[in-house]
Write a protein that holds these residues in place. Structure first.
Motif, short mmCIF file in Angstrom:
data_model
loop_
_atom_site.label_atom_id
_atom_site.label_comp_id
_atom_site.label_asym_id
_atom_site.label_seq_id
_atom_site.Cartn_x
_atom_site.Cartn_y
_atom_site.Cartn_z
N GLU A 51 0.84 -1.20 0.00
CA GLU A 51 0.00 0.00 0.00
C GLU A 51 0.87 1.25 0.00
OE1 GLU A 51 -3.53 2.11 2.67
OE2 GLU A 51 -2.94 0.03 3.04
N ASN A 52 0.66 2.09 -1.02
CA ASN A 52 1.38 3.37 -1.12
C ASN A 52 2.89 3.19 -1.06
OD1 ASN A 52 1.37 6.19 -1.42
ND2 ASN A 52 1.59 6.50 0.79
N ASN A 53 3.37 2.07 -1.64
CA ASN A 53 4.80 1.77 -1.68
C ASN A 53 5.45 1.83 -0.31
OD1 ASN A 53 7.08 0.98 -3.22
ND2 ASN A 53 7.81 3.08 -3.39
N GLY A 54 4.66 1.51 0.72
CA GLY A 54 5.19 1.45 2.08
C GLY A 54 5.63 2.80 2.63
N GLY A 55 5.12 3.87 2.04
CA GLY A 55 5.53 5.19 2.49
C GLY A 55 6.87 5.63 1.90
N CYS A 56 7.42 4.80 1.00
CA CYS A 56 8.68 5.16 0.36
C CYS A 56 8.43 6.14 -0.78
CB CYS A 56 9.36 3.91 -0.22
SG CYS A 56 9.68 2.60 0.99
N ASP A 57 9.48 6.82 -1.21
CA ASP A 57 9.40 7.69 -2.36
C ASP A 57 9.05 6.87 -3.60
OD1 ASP A 57 10.52 10.64 -3.23
OD2 ASP A 57 10.93 9.17 -4.79
N ARG A 58 8.42 7.51 -4.58
CA ARG A 58 8.04 6.77 -5.78
C ARG A 58 9.26 6.31 -6.57
NH1 ARG A 58 5.96 11.05 -10.36
NH2 ARG A 58 7.74 12.49 -10.27
N ASN A 59 10.41 6.93 -6.29
CA ASN A 59 11.65 6.51 -6.94
C ASN A 59 12.52 5.70 -5.99
OD1 ASN A 59 11.32 7.84 -9.56
ND2 ASN A 59 11.46 9.74 -8.39
N ALA A 60 11.84 4.94 -5.12
CA ALA A 60 12.53 4.07 -4.18
C ALA A 60 11.91 2.68 -4.22
CB ALA A 60 12.46 4.64 -2.76
N GLU A 61 12.67 1.70 -3.76
CA GLU A 61 12.17 0.33 -3.67
C GLU A 61 11.83 0.03 -2.22
OE1 GLU A 61 13.51 -4.17 -5.00
OE2 GLU A 61 15.06 -2.70 -4.50
N CYS A 62 10.64 -0.48 -2.01
CA CYS A 62 10.19 -0.87 -0.67
C CYS A 62 10.45 -2.37 -0.48
CB CYS A 62 8.70 -0.56 -0.50
SG CYS A 62 8.03 -1.03 1.12
N THR A 63 11.16 -2.71 0.59
CA THR A 63 11.48 -4.11 0.87
C THR A 63 10.97 -4.48 2.25
OG1 THR A 63 13.50 -3.95 -0.46
CG2 THR A 63 13.32 -5.82 1.02
N GLN A 64 10.09 -5.48 2.32
CA GLN A 64 9.55 -5.93 3.61
C GLN A 64 10.64 -6.63 4.41
OE1 GLN A 64 6.42 -8.80 3.38
NE2 GLN A 64 5.84 -8.61 5.53
N THR A 65 10.76 -6.27 5.68
CA THR A 65 11.77 -6.88 6.54
C THR A 65 11.15 -7.68 7.69
OG1 THR A 65 11.87 -4.84 7.87
CG2 THR A 65 13.44 -5.07 6.05
N GLY A 66 9.85 -7.54 7.90
CA GLY A 66 9.17 -8.25 8.96
C GLY A 66 7.70 -7.89 8.94
#
Length: 258
Positions: A51-66
């Motif tokens: 959802e919403n790239n995890g609050g990351c910038d649109r030019n960033a990669e969101c990686t789930q850690t837990g």
């Protein structure tokens, strides 16, 4: 009689990722743990990146850690903390790796083009000006440049084209005749004997001819022997084809004497 604890066995039938809470005797409710979602019987790990790239910038990669946890990393070509990423211009540092005489233009995120400026030629990574300028930029030919400057000889700054045979700097520094020629006022004639006008002759061109006329007016004899080009049966071309906007420079290992 004692009240039945509905949570006592098998976590009350709740998910292993849920908390079983007693409500009334024999009853319980299942509450998913933090970072999980569901009805308590089934609890699924929350992936904030969905959802919403995890609050990351649109030019960033969101990686789930837990469970409901993630890190943000800016994409290649961007810098920042991941929450905010700004574009990195390749041309903003060291002219993008282009020549100092080239114009750097950003094209794509990780790409740029290098184009030589007006009055320079080359591939953008290496750009050359006229051969008068190029003499100074190479240690092998810089002494010849200083001799030209000392005598105010500016022929090579003209449009040309020219072919230039330059005695290597160490040869000019060590030849005792230079001092004598200078004292007698004939050094300009010696220098012009190394210049050929009206032609930009590459090494391959020189192999097909037997002589050329210098700006001093004397012939320079050209011969090809043992895989080398030799001028006046004495001076060998040791470095060749330094092409400028108005001609070409060849470095030789002896001085040509008119």
């Amino acid at each position: 009689c004692s009240a039945i604890d509905a949570c006592e066995t098998s976590n009350g039938g709740c998910s292993a990722k849920a908390e079983c809470r007693r409500t009334t005797p024999g009853q319980r409710s299942c509450i998913c743990n933090a970072g999980y979602t569901g009805d308590g019987i089934v609890c699924i790990e929350i992936n904030p990146c969905l959802e919403n790239n995890g609050g990351c910038d649109r030019n960033a990669e969101c990686t789930q850690t837990g469970p409901n946890q993630a890190v943000c990393n800016c994409l290649k070509g961007y810098s920042g903390d991941g929450k905010r990423c700004t574009y990195i211009s390749l041309c903003s540092q060291n002219n993008g790796g282009c020549s100092e005489f080239a114009i750097c233009n950003d094209t794509e995120l990780t790409e740029r083009t290098c184009t030589c400026k007006n009055n320079y030629i080359g591939d953008g990574f290496k750009c050359r000006g006229n051969i008068f300028q190029e003499l100074l930029r190479d240690s092998n030919t810089s002494k010849f440049y200083f001799h030209l400057e000392a005598l105010s000889i500016r022929d090579l700054a003209a449009p040309g084209p020219f072919t230039l045979f330059v005695p290597r700097t160490d040869i000019l520094n060590s030849d005792p005749r230079i001092k004598d020629w200078t004292a007698k006022g004939v050094m300009a004639q010696v220098l012009r004997h190394h210049m050929v006008g009206c032609a930009s002759l590459l090494y391959s061109d020189l192999r097909t001819i037997t002589n050329v006329t210098s700006l001093h007016g004397d012939l320079i004899h050209i011969s090809y022997s043992q895989n080398s080009l030799v001028l006046n049966n004495n001076a060998e071309i040791i470095l060749s084809d330094a092409v400028g906007t108005n001609g070409v420079i060849h470095v030789i290992n002896q001085i040509l004497v008119p």
